[in-house]
Scaffold this active site. Structure first.
Site, short mmCIF file in Angstrom:
data_model
loop_
_atom_site.label_atom_id
_atom_site.label_comp_id
_atom_site.label_asym_id
_atom_site.label_seq_id
_atom_site.Cartn_x
_atom_site.Cartn_y
_atom_site.Cartn_z
N ASP A 14 92.72 7.62 35.02
CA ASP A 14 92.71 8.32 33.74
C ASP A 14 91.27 8.32 33.24
OD1 ASP A 14 93.61 9.50 31.27
OD2 ASP A 14 93.42 7.54 30.34
N SER A 15 91.02 9.11 32.23
CA SER A 15 89.68 9.14 31.66
C SER A 15 89.34 7.82 30.98
CB SER A 15 89.60 10.27 30.64
OG SER A 15 90.61 10.12 29.67
N GLY A 47 88.90 15.32 27.41
CA GLY A 47 89.65 16.34 26.67
C GLY A 47 88.84 17.43 26.00
N CYS A 77 96.26 11.60 33.60
CA CYS A 77 95.49 12.16 32.49
C CYS A 77 95.85 13.64 32.46
CB CYS A 77 93.99 11.97 32.77
SG CYS A 77 92.92 12.87 31.64
N GLU A 156 93.79 5.21 19.45
CA GLU A 156 92.89 4.12 19.85
C GLU A 156 92.58 3.18 18.69
OE1 GLU A 156 89.52 5.46 22.07
OE2 GLU A 156 90.80 6.12 23.72
N CYS A 188 99.47 14.53 26.32
CA CYS A 188 98.26 13.70 26.37
C CYS A 188 98.71 12.25 26.48
CB CYS A 188 97.43 13.90 25.09
SG CYS A 188 96.02 12.78 24.98
N HIS A 190 97.66 9.63 25.28
CA HIS A 190 97.60 8.81 24.07
C HIS A 190 98.78 9.05 23.13
CE1 HIS A 190 93.54 8.16 25.38
NE2 HIS A 190 93.23 7.44 24.32
N1 DGL Z 1 93.58 11.02 28.93
C1 DGL Z 1 93.32 12.25 28.24
C2 DGL Z 1 94.50 13.21 28.41
O1 DGL Z 1 95.62 12.82 28.70
C3 DGL Z 1 93.05 12.02 26.77
C4 DGL Z 1 91.73 11.32 26.49
C5 DGL Z 1 90.51 12.15 26.86
O2 DGL Z 1 90.19 13.13 26.16
O3 DGL Z 1 89.91 11.83 27.86
O4 DGL Z 1 94.31 14.39 28.26
#
Ligand code: DGL
Length: 267
Positions: A14-15, A47, A77, A156, A188, A190
């Protein structure tokens, strides 16, 4: 030819921290599998980045995980799935699973009135990956999309509920709720953390689809569970491209338990 998957792990990237919501669901569903997680915390957020940049990042993440010996790659992600899944699938000889298709499938199956909402990062929404995936399943479904960029920092920060979160959620969702949608994809990693705030604003008749749960089910259908050897089970490894003090605290919220050890790596 039968692949020998003994001693091989499930690779996930993931990012940053968000993919831990996916890890949590995989651990729930497949507790005997070894997971290797890579959070690209040095280059987060994805994102708001361009397609080419996200593809480049995704490829280097995949190369790193492949070097660790994985039998399946999970792109946990939404932004990376939206932009890089086709490229990764073409290049890699192991199965590659992203979050878009499992979420789209569940939404298409679940809607009763044919009106689906998709919320995600600006890049995911701009990519129209969910709309394409849903229309491929059923072209008659109506899709209403909305980017909710402030949801990532809210999750977060741990502001999962409360007045400010509610106000922001109302502002983002008011237009799509007016469309009488009955299903909403949390597009997403999050967003599952804000599930109760989103549900409150969307109303109890709207079914929220959590891509983390859906992807865990998809993985479980795609791996050979018999082949995992006893010694490697439950020795999950967590790699990050940058370690900040807040990461461990935030990671605990996403994973639902304390993350004891993270390894810093330079891709
Ligand atoms: N993990 C990213 C997503 O699911 C969200 C966080 C980011 O912008 O990197 O799109």
């Amino acid at each position: 030819m039968q692949r020998d998957n003994t001693n091989k792990s499930i690779g996930i990237f993931d990012s940053g921290v968000g993919g831990l919501t996916v890890v949590k669901e995989i651990i729930n569903l497949l507790p005997d599998e070894k997971l290797i997680y890579l959070g690209d915390t040095a280059r987060v957020p994805y994102g708001i980045k361009s397609k080419d940049t996200v593809i480049k990042y995704a490829q280097s993440n995949a190369d790193f995980l492949l070097s660790k010996g994985i039998k399946i790659l999970v792109v946990a992600c939404n932004t990376a799935s939206a932009f890089s899944l086709d490229t990764l699938k073409e290049k890699l000889s192991i199965p590659v699973i992203g979050v878009i298709d499992p979420g789209a499938k569940k939404a298409a199956e679940s809607t009763k009135n044919g009106k689906i909402a998709v919320i995600g990062t600006p890049s995911t929404i701009r990519s129209e990956a969910y709309s394409r995936a849903i229309s491929k399943i059923n072209p008659d479904l109506e899709i209403f999309s909305r980017a909710c960029p402030l949801f990532v920092p809210l999750a977060e920060e741990g502001w999962h509920k409360g007045e400010i979160t509610r106000k922001i959620t109302e502002t983002y969702l008011e237009d799509i709720i007016k469309e009488d949608i009955d299903v909403m994809i949390l597009g997403c990693t999050h967003y599952p953390l804000l599930k109760s705030a989103i549900q409150e604003v969307a109303g109890e008749n709207v079914l929220l689809i959590d891509s983390a749960e859906e992807i865990a089910r998809e993985i479980s259908e795609n791996i050979d569970k018999e082949n995992t050897s006893e010694e490697i089970m439950n020795k999950n490894e967590y790699y990050l491209t940058d370690v900040s003090e807040s990461f461990i605290r935030i990671a605990g919220k996403f994973l639902g338990k304390e993350l004891k050890e993270v390894i810093l790596t330079d891709l």
